[in-house]
Structures are given as C-alpha cells and as structure tokens.
Enzyme design. Structure first.
Site, PDB file in Angstrom:
ATOM      1  N   THR A   1      29.446  73.566 105.579  1.00 21.52           N
ATOM      2  CA  THR A   1      30.640  73.849 106.385  1.00 21.52           C
ATOM      3  C   THR A   1      31.694  74.532 105.522  1.00 21.52           C
ATOM      4  OG1 THR A   1      30.175  71.922 107.761  1.00 21.52           O
ATOM      5  CG2 THR A   1      32.443  72.743 107.788  1.00 21.52           C
TER       6      THR A   1
ATOM      7  N   ASN B   1      20.353  75.581 114.980  1.00 17.13           N
ATOM      8  CA  ASN B   1      20.064  74.177 114.712  1.00 17.13           C
ATOM      9  C   ASN B   1      19.667  73.376 115.954  1.00 17.13           C
ATOM     10  OD1 ASN B   1      22.975  74.991 114.806  1.00 17.13           O
ATOM     11  ND2 ASN B   1      23.190  72.823 115.312  1.00 17.13           N
TER      12      ASN B   1
ATOM     13  N   SER C   1      22.717  74.224 102.606  1.00 16.30           N
ATOM     14  CA  SER C   1      23.200  72.842 102.510  1.00 16.30           C
ATOM     15  C   SER C   1      22.141  71.975 101.827  1.00 16.30           C
ATOM     16  CB  SER C   1      23.462  72.304 103.927  1.00 16.30           C
ATOM     17  OG  SER C   1      23.828  70.954 103.876  1.00 16.30           O
TER      18      SER C   1
ATOM     19  N   HIS D   1      21.575  68.637 102.225  1.00 15.98           N
ATOM     20  CA  HIS D   1      20.945  67.516 102.944  1.00 15.98           C
ATOM     21  C   HIS D   1      19.984  67.927 104.057  1.00 15.98           C
ATOM     22  CE1 HIS D   1      23.505  67.197 106.688  1.00 15.98           C
ATOM     23  NE2 HIS D   1      24.282  67.964 105.952  1.00 15.98           N
TER      24      HIS D   1
ATOM     25  N   THR E   1      36.321  69.766  90.384  1.00 13.95           N
ATOM     26  CA  THR E   1      35.253  69.369  89.457  1.00 13.95           C
ATOM     27  C   THR E   1      33.912  69.385  90.189  1.00 13.95           C
ATOM     28  OG1 THR E   1      36.798  68.027  88.234  1.00 13.95           O
ATOM     29  CG2 THR E   1      34.468  67.526  87.918  1.00 13.95           C
TER      30      THR E   1
ATOM     31  N   CYS F   1      24.945  67.138 117.301  1.00 14.45           N
ATOM     32  CA  CYS F   1      24.508  67.482 115.944  1.00 14.45           C
ATOM     33  C   CYS F   1      25.656  67.488 114.957  1.00 14.45           C
ATOM     34  CB  CYS F   1      23.847  68.849 115.960  1.00 14.45           C
ATOM     35  SG  CYS F   1      23.455  69.455 114.349  1.00 14.45           S
TER      36      CYS F   1
HETATM   37  N1  PLP Z   1      25.203  75.108 109.731  1.00 16.41           N
HETATM   38  C1  PLP Z   1      24.141  74.667 110.408  1.00 16.41           C
HETATM   39  C2  PLP Z   1      23.245  75.641 111.098  1.00 16.41           C
HETATM   40  C3  PLP Z   1      23.871  73.298 110.477  1.00 16.41           C
HETATM   41  O1  PLP Z   1      22.807  72.858 111.166  1.00 16.41           O
HETATM   42  C4  PLP Z   1      24.744  72.404 109.829  1.00 16.41           C
HETATM   43  C5  PLP Z   1      24.534  70.938 109.949  1.00 16.41           C
HETATM   44  O2  PLP Z   1      24.337  70.421 111.014  1.00 16.41           O
HETATM   45  C6  PLP Z   1      25.834  72.919 109.113  1.00 16.41           C
HETATM   46  C7  PLP Z   1      26.032  74.270 109.088  1.00 16.41           C
HETATM   47  C8  PLP Z   1      26.779  72.028 108.379  1.00 16.41           C
HETATM   48  O3  PLP Z   1      26.199  71.585 107.178  1.00 16.41           O
HETATM   49  P1  PLP Z   1      26.960  70.518 106.247  1.00 16.41           P
HETATM   50  O4  PLP Z   1      26.669  69.201 106.859  1.00 16.41           O
HETATM   51  O5  PLP Z   1      26.373  70.691 104.888  1.00 16.41           O
HETATM   52  O6  PLP Z   1      28.400  70.878 106.275  1.00 16.41           O
END
Ligand code: PLP
Length: 411
Positions: free
Chosen positions: A74, A167, A225, A227, A263, A350
């Site tokens: 994000t 997503n 990302s 995770h 940091t 989501c």
């Molecule tokens: N972009 C997409 C396509 C995602 O699926 C997600 C998470 O759901 C994000 C951005 C956001 O990722 P983060 O949780 O690392 O901010």
C-alpha cells in the site's frame, strides 16, 4: 482446542514459509543492528539489506539501486502515484509552465476501474485536488481494452497505473503490451518535448505465478508485498526505474536513497528476499494448484444450482475462483464456512471489513445483489485435494440453508 483449518484465502495473505522465517529470526534476535550505525552490528544489518536488495533485483532483472523497501505494498503504491504527480507539478512550476494554483490541474492519470484500494484511494485523493483521472472499464473477464487506453491518453497524461493481476478475480492485464505501447508513445513525445508518461503496476498478486521481469514488462514502477508470497507482513517494495524523478512521501533520516525514510525493517526485508527467491523453485506447483482450482470449480457447478463463476479461466491466475451464489449473502457464506474451519473471503472484504459491494464485480457488470452474493476462493502452495473435497461436502448445504432463510428457491 483449535479447529481444523482449511485455508482458501491465499490472496488475502499467505502463511509464512518456515525456511523464510528461519532466515529472518537472527535479525530479530542477535543481529539487531540498525543499518545506519557504523559499528559491526550496524554493518551486519546493512550487509543483509544490501544483499537482499541485490537478490530481489536479480529476480526482477533490475539494478539493486532501483529497489526501494517500504512498509507495505500500500505504501509502495502511494509512493509511486503521489511521488510522480508531486514531482511533475513541481517540475512544471519550476519550469514556469504553470502558476502555483494551476500546478496540479495539469496532470492526468489513467488507471482501471478494478484497481486495489491501495491504488484507487491515492488517485481519488489527487483527483479531489484537481488531477484529471480516467478510470478504464474492463470486459466481462476483467481485462482492459488497449484501444480504450490509447484513446484516453492526453497531452497532460503523466501516469498510467494498471495492476498486473486483480486480487478478487485473478484477471491478468496485458502489461507487456501496455509497456510496449507507452514506450512507442514516449519516443514520439520525447522528440516533440512532451512530458513522458510513467507506467506503474501493482504486481502484488502476480509474483507467485507470473514473470515480473521489469524490462520485459516495460514498467517504470512495480509494487510487491512480502505477505502474499509466503513472506512476512509489514514489508513491501517499489521498483523505481533508474533516473525516474519521484518526490519522497516519507521524510526523515534519508534511508532508502532518501526516497523512503525510516529505519529499515531488516528482518522483514530479509524475509521478503528469501520469499521471492523461493517463488522461483515453487513454479512447478502451479499446475497442481490449477488442477485443484478446476476441481473446485467443476465441483461447485455440479453440486450447487444457480451459481455464477465471476472469474474467467482464460487470462487469469490459476489459483482464484470467484463465485456468486444467487439468493445467499457472500458474508453469510463466509461466516458459515468459518464455523466449519474453512477460511475464504468475499472480494470486498479483502482490504477492509467493508460491506459495500465489490467495485471489481460491479465493473464486470454484475448487479449489486450478485456482487453481494460473491465469495472468493484462493488456493495456494499448501492446498490439498482432500481440502477441496471437504469444501465440496460442506458448501452445498451451507448455500441451501442460507437460500431457505432468504426465501430464494433455486432452479
Ligand atoms: N495490492 C493488491 C493487488 C493487493 O491484493 C493487496 C493486498 O490485499 C495490496 C495491494 C496491499 O498490500 P499490503 O497489505 O502489503 O499493503
């Protein structure tokens, strides 16, 4: 006692890989130095982040210095979008092309209607400040039309931000084609002294399954990302093509080439690197994940009447199946499955616990009611055939019960 877990929500997050965790642990314990410190502990941490940057860069086929680590995808999306626009307006102002009050109105962004909120929200915030925005529609499979993109380009277009993979439905956008197109347009613009159009893509959902070579894709910015790739939460990254001007969004001690101060999350960065490295060796599992996804799809279609598959099989990831179950609320299905230890999501949940109908499904042309009855199943590295069998055993009864409550009678 913890109930049995059937996890089919890999697009929301992935469990951390045990080898990745093992790589991270020393940087949470004995190797706790700050990479900015000059003593040996600091040096050790700096070496770890430098090494991670190099390895991530190798996977993306770019230079180490083109990788900026952030606190999330994000944040990386926000940095790319706001950073480009802010820089454009500043350079226009300095070149005397606009008055201060006109700075921002002169910029135009092109994006799609189905982007993640991490892209849509910063764009909407800029729109409120006067930036012009075109939201490209998508077809029934969730894919943009390149000729619509061409038509949308104006002289003041400075940014195109199109996600690699959606997503909620797994739709894959023709990124390479967009990259080539923008390259051609930018060559012509260069000759006539017109501002370059920068190309950003959120590739968070793509990395597990698709080639993210930034040169082949032709992007100036790429977001990832930790995770979503069996790595840690709280770490993301932005590829920024060398020489691309960008205004930093987090100011402070000048870490990450002064583009993102703060940091560094050393353990997180090491984890992101270990996870992305591992993705390469897991590519062979894709076929088996796809087989399981197809088993789930055919099983649902065979056993439950009045269902609609919202994700297309063609041009989409092999691990996502998004369904609308007419006459049953998606949220209610998710909660009922949770009672049985099955973890799935509605698309709209989501990124938040919002009960708004999914903007992605509405953009596909679904009615609000159909969007409200949707559930996303997303499979991953650890999904088994027995888990799919279990879901197929439980789900028909859940849907039937909820339809009875709502008074819906299926065909
Ligand atoms: N972009 C997409 C396509 C995602 O699926 C997600 C998470 O759901 C994000 C951005 C956001 O990722 P983060 O949780 O690392 O901010």
């Amino acid at each position: 006692m913890r109930k049995k877990i059937i996890y089919l929500d890999y697009a929301s997050t992935t469990p951390i890989d045990s080898e990745v965790l093992k790589e991270m642990l020393p940087y949470l314990k004995e190797k706790y130095g700050n990479p900015s410190s000059v003593h040996f502990l600091g040096e050790e941490a700096k070496l770890a982040t430098d090494n991670a940057r190099k390895k991530v860069a190798d996977v993306l086929n770019c230079l180490s210095e083109e990788i900026i680590f952030t606190g999330s995808a994000t944040e990386a999306d926000n940095l790319a979008i706001k950073g480009v626009i802010e820089n454009c307006k500043l350079s226009r102002f300095h070149r005397g092309l606009t008055t201060k009050s006109e700075q921002i109105e002169n910029c135009h962004i092109i994006t799609s209607m189905i982007e993640h909120h991490a892209v849509l929200e910063p764009i909407k915030a800029l729109e409120k400040q006067g930036v012009e925005v075109t939201y490209l529609p998508v077809n029934k499979s969730g894919i943009i039309n390149i000729s619509n993109l061409v038509k949308a380009i104006e002289e003041n277009t400075v940014l195109v931000s199109i996600m690699y993979v959606n997503n909620e439905i797994g739709a894959i956008q023709p990124l390479k084609q967009i990259g080539e197109l923008l390259q051609e347009i930018n060559e012509l613009r260069k000759k006539s002294g017109v501002q370059k159009i920068y190309f950003h893509s959120d590739a968070v959902q793509a990395v597990n399954y698709l080639d993210c070579d930034v040169k082949k894709l032709g992007v100036d910015f790429l977001t990832l990302s930790g995770h979503k790739i069996y790595g840690p939460k709280g770490v993301g990254m932005l590829y920024i093509k060398k020489g691309t001007p960008i205004s930093p969004q987090v100011l402070g001690g000048g870490q990450e080439a002064a583009v993102r101060s703060g940091t560094e999350n050393v353990a997180g960065i090491v984890g992101l690197e270990a996870a992305i490295e591992k993705v390469k060796s897991q590519k062979l599992k894709v076929k088996s994940i796809e087989k399981l996804r197809n088993k789930l799809i055919s099983g649902i279609i065979k056993t439950i009447p009045d269902v609609q598959l919202n994700s297309s099989i063609k041009n989409s990831l092999p691990n996502i199946a998004n369904f609308s179950f007419k006459g049953a609320e998606g949220e209610a299905i998710v909660l009922a499955l949770d009672q049985k230890g099955i973890c799935v999501s509605t698309g709209s949940a989501c990124s938040s616990r919002s009960l708004e109908p999914s903007h992605v499904l509405l953009a596909l042309g679904l009615a609000e009611e159909e969007a409200h009855s949707s559930v996303r199943f997303s499979l991953g590295r650890y999904t088994t055939s027995r888990e799919i069998d279990y879901v197929l055993k439980i789900l028909p009864g859940v849907v039937e019960r909820l339809r009875k409550i709502s008074g819906y009678s299926a065909r």
